[in-house]
Write a protein that holds these residues in place. Sequence first.
Motif, PDB file in Angstrom:
ATOM      1  N   ALA A 121       0.830  -1.207   0.000  1.00 61.16           N
ATOM      2  CA  ALA A 121       0.000   0.000   0.000  1.00 61.16           C
ATOM      3  C   ALA A 121       0.863   1.256   0.000  1.00 61.16           C
ATOM      4  CB  ALA A 121      -0.927   0.012   1.210  1.00 61.16           C
ATOM      5  N   GLN A 122       0.336   2.276  -0.626  1.00 55.78           N
ATOM      6  CA  GLN A 122       1.014   3.568  -0.563  1.00 55.78           C
ATOM      7  C   GLN A 122       0.841   4.138   0.840  1.00 55.78           C
ATOM      8  OE1 GLN A 122       0.919   6.525  -3.914  1.00 55.78           O
ATOM      9  NE2 GLN A 122      -0.379   7.625  -2.470  1.00 55.78           N
ATOM     10  N   PRO A 123       1.920   4.523   1.528  1.00 57.67           N
ATOM     11  CA  PRO A 123       1.787   5.078   2.883  1.00 57.67           C
ATOM     12  C   PRO A 123       0.823   6.262   2.897  1.00 57.67           C
ATOM     13  CG  PRO A 123       4.079   4.630   2.389  1.00 57.67           C
ATOM     14  CD  PRO A 123       3.326   4.426   1.108  1.00 57.67           C
ATOM     15  N   SER A 124       0.091   6.402   3.981  1.00 52.21           N
ATOM     16  CA  SER A 124      -0.984   7.397   4.042  1.00 52.21           C
ATOM     17  C   SER A 124      -0.500   8.792   4.375  1.00 52.21           C
ATOM     18  CB  SER A 124      -2.024   6.961   5.081  1.00 52.21           C
ATOM     19  OG  SER A 124      -1.424   6.862   6.361  1.00 52.21           O
ATOM     20  N   ALA A 125       0.708   8.942   4.878  1.00 50.50           N
ATOM     21  CA  ALA A 125       1.131  10.276   5.316  1.00 50.50           C
ATOM     22  C   ALA A 125       2.635  10.464   5.184  1.00 50.50           C
ATOM     23  CB  ALA A 125       0.708  10.498   6.769  1.00 50.50           C
ATOM     24  N   TRP A 126       3.045  11.702   4.912  1.00 50.26           N
ATOM     25  CA  TRP A 126       4.453  12.079   4.857  1.00 50.26           C
ATOM     26  C   TRP A 126       4.605  13.415   5.582  1.00 50.26           C
ATOM     27  CZ3 TRP A 126       5.535  16.731   2.490  1.00 50.26           C
ATOM     28  CH2 TRP A 126       4.528  17.265   1.677  1.00 50.26           C
ATOM     29  N   ARG A 127       5.833  13.811   5.797  1.00 52.57           N
ATOM     30  CA  ARG A 127       6.083  15.085   6.477  1.00 52.57           C
ATOM     31  C   ARG A 127       7.436  15.634   6.040  1.00 52.57           C
ATOM     32  NH1 ARG A 127       6.519  11.784  12.045  1.00 52.57           N
ATOM     33  NH2 ARG A 127       8.529  10.782  11.693  1.00 52.57           N
ATOM     34  N   CYS A 128       7.588  16.956   6.199  1.00 49.25           N
ATOM     35  CA  CYS A 128       8.860  17.597   5.908  1.00 49.25           C
ATOM     36  C   CYS A 128       9.858  17.264   7.012  1.00 49.25           C
ATOM     37  CB  CYS A 128       8.684  19.115   5.830  1.00 49.25           C
ATOM     38  SG  CYS A 128       7.536  19.646   4.546  1.00 49.25           S
ATOM     39  N   LYS A 129      11.102  17.069   6.624  1.00 46.02           N
ATOM     40  CA  LYS A 129      12.124  16.772   7.634  1.00 46.02           C
ATOM     41  C   LYS A 129      12.450  17.989   8.477  1.00 46.02           C
ATOM     42  CE  LYS A 129      14.475  12.763   5.683  1.00 46.02           C
ATOM     43  NZ  LYS A 129      15.775  12.175   5.281  1.00 46.02           N
ATOM     44  N   SER A 130      12.323  19.173   7.882  1.00 46.09           N
ATOM     45  CA  SER A 130      12.565  20.414   8.633  1.00 46.09           C
ATOM     46  C   SER A 130      11.634  21.487   8.094  1.00 46.09           C
ATOM     47  CB  SER A 130      14.029  20.853   8.501  1.00 46.09           C
ATOM     48  OG  SER A 130      14.351  21.086   7.141  1.00 46.09           O
TER      49      SER A 130
END
Length: 559
Positions: free
Chosen positions: A72-81
Amino acid sequence: MEDEEAQRLVHMNINLARSESLPPVKLELTVDEVVEEYVGSLGFSQLLHVFLVSLAWIFDSQSALVTIFTDAQPSAWRCKSPGSCIDAGGDEGALTSVCQFEPGTWEWVGGNTSSVIAEWGLICDRKFLAAVPASLFFVGSLLGSAVYGHLADAQLGRKRTVRIACVLTTLTSFLTSLSPDVWTYAFLRFANGFARSGIGICCLVLSTEAVGRKWRGQVGQYGFFFFTAGFLSLPLIAYPTRSCWRDLYKIISFFPLLYCCLLVPFVSESPRWLLIKGRDGEALDVLKKFARLNGKKLPSNLVLSNPSPPKTIGKDEGGGGSMAAEPEESLWRTKWAAQRMILVMSAGFGLGFVYLGIQLNVENLNFNLYFTVALNAMMEIPAVFIGSVLLSFMNRRLLFSQSAFIAGVLCILCVFFSRENRGSGDADKQDGSGSGSWAQLIIEGVGFMAASTAFDVIYIYCVELFPTNVRNFAVSMLRQALMLGASIAPLLVAVGRLSPSFSFLVFGSLSIFSGVLSLWLPETRNAPLYETLKQQEEEESLSCASDDSGFELGKEVRS
């Protein structure tokens, strides 16, 4: 007078002695007749047998559907900084697809080991590569069905085939968890699909060949309860292992091995298969075992009637020459059976595409993945129950076609509630919160329930459409068609990340197509299970002689 009376008594005693010395008259019956009249159509022994056999559907389901989570495509990502991943226009907070950001400026919230997509970066220009392992799994199932179907009918039998399939499923599942790259992973998914394909077809045939004609439909549906149980177990196993997809494969790999070691020894081989292989004594022993557990006893003079005795080369009565062995019956060389098989496989192709595709497509509903999978799994429970009830009084052909039609119409209705994904469709959700339409989710759930009913019914239908000597092969051919449709479904799911409405439109159209094709198949409710192609052709010709209306393959089979 006294001498005459004495002589008459002497003759009576002689005749009585002769009659007592003669062997008892043999009672020759078919397996169907023995089951119906002496063993019992469905007793404790058959229920226990079906229960032990049907448990294997649990890990058959797990192997087929595990990629819903691992791929599955992961549901969430975030900026490292802060500020490291702003869109091209420079407006901070207006986030676009991660494909426009520099690698290393962002990360998956669940970590890079949460799925194969996250670990090997199968997004953006590599997004269709993510569909390859799932497609190859079903291609492996397609090829494995042909091999297992032939072996189960011709050489190994149903029980030994299940044992081999279980061992190979354990081995390939565990090796999959050790995959170093996506290509090795894809190959092992192919091998796993090949390995597990022998489980479902043999378990279905083993279950239905042990009971009377009245209970074949219900017994076949009973196995799908365990398929649903395996489906429902996946979210429960996947959630604790959500940070490492490899652990999920390791856990599910042990279930087939435990089953093979602990339960398969208590499963009986099909008496029908033993009989057509010339192993009459073993077939009779199995029937005696079933009768004993049901509190009954078979007649001591019982002999099983074998419509297909082993073909041997021997001398003719004149002793001059040898008799040529009769050629073994072939499904593809028998015109009516080949036509029937093509129709079944064509309907199965569309249904396999829809049934497996809807399950894999849940990630495009924009809801929490674990919740959506659990909901779909729960919808299979009423589908199996409703199918079991309806099979007891409805015609197979009508039930299948109506279920396929309903599934198709509801899939098309989902088009009107679809929300096209933003941006490029590649990992564009930052917080992972689902905001999908509840109306679409409900319609999709009910549509999946209808597709599930049709999927279950077509297996039972196929079992009844063909005789014992090619039955496992016929079910394996149906399985191949289902898996061929399923092998294409992941590609449509990948397209669905860009256009969910298009994927639902294709699913709906193919489901309706399958329902239409089934209208040319004969009805089989309450028909006997025949043993050979020749026997079935003769019996069906007699039963249909008075019915000269309609297309030949669509005539009703009456008992």
